[in-house]
Design a protein around this motif. Sequence first.
Motif, PDB file in Angstrom:
ATOM      1  N   VAL A 335       0.835  -1.204   0.000  1.00 30.93           N
ATOM      2  CA  VAL A 335       0.000   0.000   0.000  1.00 30.93           C
ATOM      3  C   VAL A 335       0.864   1.246   0.000  1.00 30.93           C
ATOM      4  O   VAL A 335       0.615   2.206  -0.742  1.00 30.93           O
ATOM      5  CB  VAL A 335      -0.953  -0.017   1.213  1.00 30.93           C
ATOM      6  N   ASP A 336       1.894   1.249   0.807  1.00 36.60           N
ATOM      7  CA  ASP A 336       2.701   2.454   0.980  1.00 36.60           C
ATOM      8  C   ASP A 336       3.495   2.780  -0.272  1.00 36.60           C
ATOM      9  O   ASP A 336       3.733   3.952  -0.578  1.00 36.60           O
ATOM     10  CB  ASP A 336       3.630   2.262   2.176  1.00 36.60           C
ATOM     11  N   THR A 337       3.924   1.778  -1.017  1.00 35.88           N
ATOM     12  CA  THR A 337       4.765   2.006  -2.206  1.00 35.88           C
ATOM     13  C   THR A 337       3.982   1.914  -3.501  1.00 35.88           C
ATOM     14  O   THR A 337       4.571   1.826  -4.571  1.00 35.88           O
ATOM     15  CB  THR A 337       5.899   0.985  -2.229  1.00 35.88           C
ATOM     16  N   ALA A 338       2.653   1.918  -3.423  1.00 32.54           N
ATOM     17  CA  ALA A 338       1.838   1.772  -4.638  1.00 32.54           C
ATOM     18  C   ALA A 338       1.988   3.003  -5.520  1.00 32.54           C
ATOM     19  O   ALA A 338       2.007   4.140  -5.041  1.00 32.54           O
ATOM     20  CB  ALA A 338       0.367   1.561  -4.265  1.00 32.54           C
ATOM     21  N   ASP A 339       2.114   2.771  -6.822  1.00 37.56           N
ATOM     22  CA  ASP A 339       2.212   3.836  -7.814  1.00 37.56           C
ATOM     23  C   ASP A 339       1.205   3.547  -8.919  1.00 37.56           C
ATOM     24  O   ASP A 339       0.949   2.387  -9.262  1.00 37.56           O
ATOM     25  CB  ASP A 339       3.621   3.918  -8.418  1.00 37.56           C
ATOM     26  N   PRO A 340       0.634   4.600  -9.514  1.00 36.62           N
ATOM     27  CA  PRO A 340      -0.344   4.360 -10.600  1.00 36.62           C
ATOM     28  C   PRO A 340       0.330   3.751 -11.825  1.00 36.62           C
ATOM     29  O   PRO A 340       1.458   4.110 -12.181  1.00 36.62           O
ATOM     30  CB  PRO A 340      -0.887   5.765 -10.895  1.00 36.62           C
ATOM     31  N   VAL A 341      -0.353   2.814 -12.442  1.00 38.39           N
ATOM     32  CA  VAL A 341       0.198   2.134 -13.617  1.00 38.39           C
ATOM     33  C   VAL A 341      -0.475   2.584 -14.904  1.00 38.39           C
ATOM     34  O   VAL A 341       0.025   2.317 -15.987  1.00 38.39           O
ATOM     35  CB  VAL A 341       0.048   0.600 -13.463  1.00 38.39           C
ATOM     36  N   ASP A 342      -1.632   3.247 -14.816  1.00 42.93           N
ATOM     37  CA  ASP A 342      -2.315   3.725 -16.016  1.00 42.93           C
ATOM     38  C   ASP A 342      -3.073   4.987 -15.654  1.00 42.93           C
ATOM     39  O   ASP A 342      -2.995   5.513 -14.527  1.00 42.93           O
ATOM     40  CB  ASP A 342      -3.264   2.646 -16.579  1.00 42.93           C
ATOM     41  N   ALA A 343      -3.826   5.493 -16.623  1.00 46.71           N
ATOM     42  CA  ALA A 343      -4.543   6.756 -16.430  1.00 46.71           C
ATOM     43  C   ALA A 343      -5.668   6.641 -15.424  1.00 46.71           C
ATOM     44  O   ALA A 343      -6.119   7.651 -14.872  1.00 46.71           O
ATOM     45  CB  ALA A 343      -5.092   7.256 -17.772  1.00 46.71           C
ATOM     46  N   THR A 344      -6.175   5.430 -15.187  1.00 47.84           N
ATOM     47  CA  THR A 344      -7.281   5.276 -14.240  1.00 47.84           C
ATOM     48  C   THR A 344      -6.849   5.518 -12.812  1.00 47.84           C
ATOM     49  O   THR A 344      -7.665   5.883 -11.967  1.00 47.84           O
ATOM     50  CB  THR A 344      -7.899   3.876 -14.359  1.00 47.84           C
TER      51      THR A 344
END
Length: 1790
Positions: A335-344
């Motif tokens: 959760v802490d290191t999550a980064d968006p992978v697409d425009a959504t």
Amino acid sequence: MEEEPEEDAESDSSGEDITSDEEDDSEVSSKSQKRPEEEKKKIPETFFYTYEDVYSGPYATDDTEISTDLLTFKHSFGYDCTRPVNLMVMDRHTVGYIAGNQVVLQNLRTKYQKYVRSSRGGGIGFITAHPDKEYFAVGEKGIKPNIVIYTYPSVRPYRILRGGTEVAYVFGDFNRTGTLLASVGSSPDYMLTIWDWKQEETLLRSKAFAQDVYKVMFSAENEEHLTTAGSGHIRFWKMALTLTGLKLQGALGRFGKTAVSDILGFVELPDGKVVSGTEWGNLLLWEGGLIKVELCQVGHKPCHEGPVSQLVFDEGDLYSVGKDGVIRMWNFEVVDTADPVDATGLVEMEPMNELWLGKNVSLNFITKIHDCEHPFWYAQDTNGAIWKLDLTFSNMTHERVCTFHSGRIEAISVSPFTCLMATTALDRTVRIYDFGSNSQLSVIKFKQGGTALTWAPAAVNPEGGLIAVGFEDGVVRIIEVYDPKLLPGRGEQASESVEINLKQVFKPHAAAVTALAYEQKGDVFATGSKDRTVFFFAIEDKYKPIGFICVPGPVQALQWSPPSHDKSMLLILCENGFAVQVPAPLPGMQDAMTTYHITSLPTQYFHFYSIKSRIKLEEEIARREKVKQEKEKARLEWIKQQKEMGLEVEETEEEEPEEEPLPAIYIPEEPSPILCGFYSAPGKFWLSLGGYDSGFLYHCEFSHDGEEDPEKRKDEPFELIPMENTNDNPIHQISFCTSNPLMFCGMQDGSLRAYPLSDKDLSVDSLKDYWYLNVHDNDNGQIRGICCSHDDGYLITCGGDGNIFTFELWSEEELPKELKVIIPPPRSGLEKEKATEDIKDPDAYTIEEYKQKKEYERKMKEAEDKKNKKRQELSALRQDFLFLLQKNQELPKHMQLHGEEFEMDRRIFEELDRQTLQRIQLVQKESAWEHEKQLIGLQKLQAQFQDPLEFTYTVHAIQSNHQISTYSLLTVSEKYAQDKKQGGSKWAVLKKKWTAFKETEQAKEKIPQKKRHLHRESVVFESETEMLETPEVQKQTTRYIESRREKIRRLVEKYDALKAKIMKRRAEWNELYKNKPRVNFENPRDTEEIKEAQKNIGCYRLKTATNYTLTEDDRISTKKKMNQLATLENLIHRMKVNMNKEIVSLRDLKVSIIDEIKSLVKEVKSIQARLDVSEHLPIPLIPQLHPDEVPEKIVEYNSDVLLKFKEEQEAKAKLKEPLEGCPSFRAFRHVLLQTPSMEEGDPTAQAGDASAVVTEEQQAFVMEKAEPTELELEILKREKIKNLYLQETLIKKINTLVINFDAELHLLRHQKLKMDMQLKSADLRCITCCEELLILKKLEIHEDLLEEQIGALINEQEDMQSKLKSYLAQIEDRKCEIVMLQEREKALYASFEASLGEDNEFADFLTNLLKQEVEYVEKEEVGREADKENENEEKDDEKPDIKTDEENCGSEDVAFGDSICPEGCSEDLFLNTIQLRQQRIGIEKALEEEKKVAADLKKEYNALALKAKEVDTSLDTANRELEAFQWEKLHRLNELYVVVPLRLHQVQCLVDGEMPRDFSHTLVFTNESLQYLKKRIVDLRNEKIMQRETHKKAKEQHKQLLQDKKEMEMEIQQLEEKCNLLMMEKFGRLVDFEAVQAHSVNIPMEQMKVRIMEKEYEHFVELKEWEERIVVLQHQLAKLTRENTSKLHQMNRFCQEKHQLETELESLTTGQGGEFEGTQNADTKETARLESQLTQITCEVAFLRQAISQNRLDVKELASLRRKGGHLLPKDSETPTSSSEIVTNNSSHP
């Protein structure tokens, strides 16, 4: 149970310390008051408040006899589980929760409860425990609420925090160390406060938000960070130390693209990020006030099915609690290191563990308690439970510790024999409690929520175990409570002390049951509902329906008359203001064969009509009258006092001030709801109403009038009692205590009132005093029920907050200390009865609906029986008819009857056909709309799903395995297309705006010139129009006039030509001077070429160079790049579309070739049929279309497919079982496979068909065998040769078609391969453009800011320029005014000099008088001053003159006054001088003002000019910044890697004949650009040589032009001198030839002369015509006169004859009777009349003759004679005369 009282003892023993601490505190506070300048002393740690001074107790009015100890709180059975956070864990077994106006601390093991009441009685907003569990805070509600800190376990008030909010506290939280407390308030202030709670001080405070705030929490890691969240927001706070001190700074979270959500749960992570929940179940990770990612489960499933109510971070694990009853544990690191992978922005992850508590579980809050063995959690369940959980996920154990009602309690009732009570709520449960031992005994759950409940009285059930419960679906259930241990055979097996059995169930209503009531005698049971019906049941072993009645509104309450009344009557109270009274119906009085509706029951209605407004009006009138009386009394008293003091007082009536108008009578549009009521006497009852009419108890009575319609009634109460403080807090429940004369009232705000009843009837005095206590929650704790126990020893209340409280009722008699519950025994035979079948369907039929259904079925059965009987009769008749037909067939033919003869009437069949046709048309009309709807739906579906489909075609070669496929096309991005339409960047817009501004300024300068030119042309056009519109003379003119007109026309033409020549010459000169180049003129073409050369020539710096200059066109913006990308995508799409079209056309070619081959094969087979088998050549196979060549066949359908689909759907609906696969697709595939088209069928089958056809033809035309002749053999031989040739030709043609098609496919395939290479390069270019676009988007914000700054500066510059121009215009106007005033001053002095004349002896005196400075007098005052000078001579002589110096400047010999005309001086001249002096002073004053205004404008202009320079400097700076940013943007773009595919022969930068290893220092050129550069070198060399030669020629030409200019100037000077000399010789002076030419001919004067001549000629011709007409008329008059004269002579002759005849008649009639006297008299009168008329005509003729002779009769008079009918005399005469004939003939003459 034993340990708890010991804790109480300990707390009591510390009472002395409390008081001593209070004394110390008071001393401290007094000292602080004495010395305010000293630092405030801290509150000592040992200080406590006393609980008796803090808690809110009951309230009683002063005169009441009720003791304040009337009620003693005993136990709380409920739990407000719907409150967001209502669970506080203090130790392993003790939890705390809010219950109305008290906090309950309950030991879950022993069920022992402690109670802490609120300090002010306004309710409690939140509770929270200290991290050390040594304290807990209680935030209250009410006006200026407090936060009270209690110690634990002694529960002593430790600190009181005041002034944190206005109305109520919502949430509070301690920090991790427990030193600070954060609280947040509700509406209207939403105040966030940080407390130093031990010192009762406010550290920081700020408004949290403008909407509801749900929670506030400290950060577990950083105590300076807080987070608040609520309705549609989340806010991040930090306590920052600034220069002015510690501040609370909040940053609002921005949702961005994510939908706005209410946030119930959140938690701050150790690194400062915050995780929050959403309404749809996902988690949001916040960083820096923005959403970093949105977390969901795999497959985009939400983390929870519903809102996330809480998030907990504990020991490195993240827990989420959802309303779906699930607790999930997530990997904190993920959760802490999550980064968006697409425009959504969505990130998928899986939970590490999860715990699901059950289907009907909705978790609101969990809290952890640390145990010596292992920690566990307590959870608050919104559905009415407290859970104990183990979240280690090792045992997965969870137990429900306590269960309660969920939501508000709908009804409560107590047993008539023992201390049992029953409750029900919308949570679908009925619960039985023992309020003697404070325990819950049993629970039963149903399918629907309970809405009403009553315990059957002793008359109905002597054992006291019967309960009636009403539910929200209209069902009434009769349940019985019993002791299972008393059942035979179950004495020791029973696990519970009480069991509930469903005895009977029935459904009398279609809506929720709201009231239940048993008749006092126990014979009738009544139920009321929201469906406006009351149902009656006869009470026997089973409840039997009697019938129902309809009432005017939804039923609110039912009450049977008490036993003291004579008749048993039912009082029905409706919500909409109606009260109905009916007697108890007798069983059997209603015939229930067809319906249960009772229509014959006597009914009395009372429709409440509001009188509150009238009462208020009467009170206002009385108040005003009382005020008047008091004023009058005070006035009389004052008068009396004045008289006693011996003063005289005039008794005058004082004028009364105007009073405000009395308020109008107000009647609410919607009637106030009736809340409760009870009988007072037969036919009389008391009501309590809500809404506008609250505040009173109304005494009402049923009337006996015969008003049929209850809605039209307006019944008023005959008595009312005002209830104190109930206008906004009406009474909802009323209950009476029989042992103590008390009336208990349950209020809307959850409070309880007790009124002492001394009289039998209620009165104003009896309800004046009362006892009051806040019990339930003040906001949503409306009291729903009040009950006294069977012995009146206890009082039970239930409220809308879900709480049930029991109180011990004070009594003078001693009550037993412990009440032992007596459980009713079971009925005999209960153990043998079958379980009652319950009604589970909420849509089940009611009793009446079931009756109506049975009646309908009975009627339908009777109708069906009649139909069957008729069918049998018709069947018998049909058999008879068939028997007759058979008999008819057996007869001989000549005796048989024809079919037509059996028809009774042909018109019957025609009528049937007509009716059938009409029905068909009607059905078509009725289904037209549906047909059109379905058609449009089909079109939409096709447009949505079928039309956008672009099938992928694959065309196969016929003789090889080669194939070619179309491209899969994607739609072009609309975003790029829209951006392309918009086009241009903001910078371009700004440039365009600036250019437009400059062009506008230039255009404004040109407009006046154009206007003058247009005005001149319009004048010329108007003059020409006037000349053209000159009216033509209707008659011909003379030659002279025509010649004069022609002459004038020639003059005008000559003048116009001359004028046009002059104008043309002037325009040519203007154009010539306009085109004259300036001294520093530069040819625009040369300038553009120079710019182009500077732009392109010799600048080969790379874009990476620091000195690279970026032009305006080379600047790259996001929109330009989007347009470039869109253009590239469109180009790719267009190329693919074109290739797809060629491939589809190739497929179509194949289809046509196959069709042609089929026809050729058929022809070959027909030829081979005529040849021998040995001569047959092999026929080529017919090519077949592959399925992927015709993919559109998949979506084609026909009626068979649709019918098949319909059958499958119907079968699916009948079976109600899920079918595997898609039936529609199988149906399509089945039909497509089973019914192939003939064109694509099997070639062998087609060949078989063709051979069959040929064989049949051969068999049809077979001839008899005979020996052929030689001729026939020759013919057969030729036919054979022809067939062989045709066979070979057709087979070759087939092969040629196949070969050509394959060749076309190979060629197209080769082209497609080439295009694939181009498309790959284009795709690489698209990728590069996308990367560049991403960079540009990141830099776009800064660029937009710069462009907006430049735009703002340009706008400011425009404003300043416009202001500067306006200032310049104003300055010019002021200058013109100053010049005009100076001219006026000069003119004034000139007129003065002229008025003096020559040698005036008073010139000096008058000059000084003119220049003398006096006060300026207006024009009107000047005349008055001159008139009064003579009157004020003496006064002026006495007054000394102020300006002595100016007087002495005059004549030395004589000194005169300035207001006295000296002797010898002209009076007019003196007055004129005074007037001129006044004008001079006025002019000088105006001149001074104008100069001052001009100076101010100049200052403002200079200041604005300086500011404009600053703006220009800022604009230049901003432009330089933008250019620097553009270069930086270009540098960022240059850092991108671009893929360029090259072949080996394209690499020419070889190193020692080998390929270089590093290409970083190489350049890539296209072949065209490289060839252009090489060619450009040669072109520039040639151009350089050519430009040198051109420059040399231009220098020589320049010298020659200068020489020619000098010679022309000398020639012009000579011609001007010669022209001037000739003018002097001819005219004697220099003249303007243009003016002379313009005034040589006066055209208007010549035109006027011509018009005068034309008018004279017209008048002459008209006069001549009138003279001729007069002569003709004179001749006519003479002729008519002669005719008239002859007629007069003839008439005279007739008259004479008549006279003779009359004489003879008289002689004959002499002596005869008087019978002819009448006739004779008539003839005499007629004769006299004719004679008089003749005389008049004679006079008229004479008059006409005289007039004609004098020429006085003109044509108008003759016309008037014609209009008058030809009579000059009055029209009395009816007989025509000669004169009338004359005029008539005259009028008929032409």
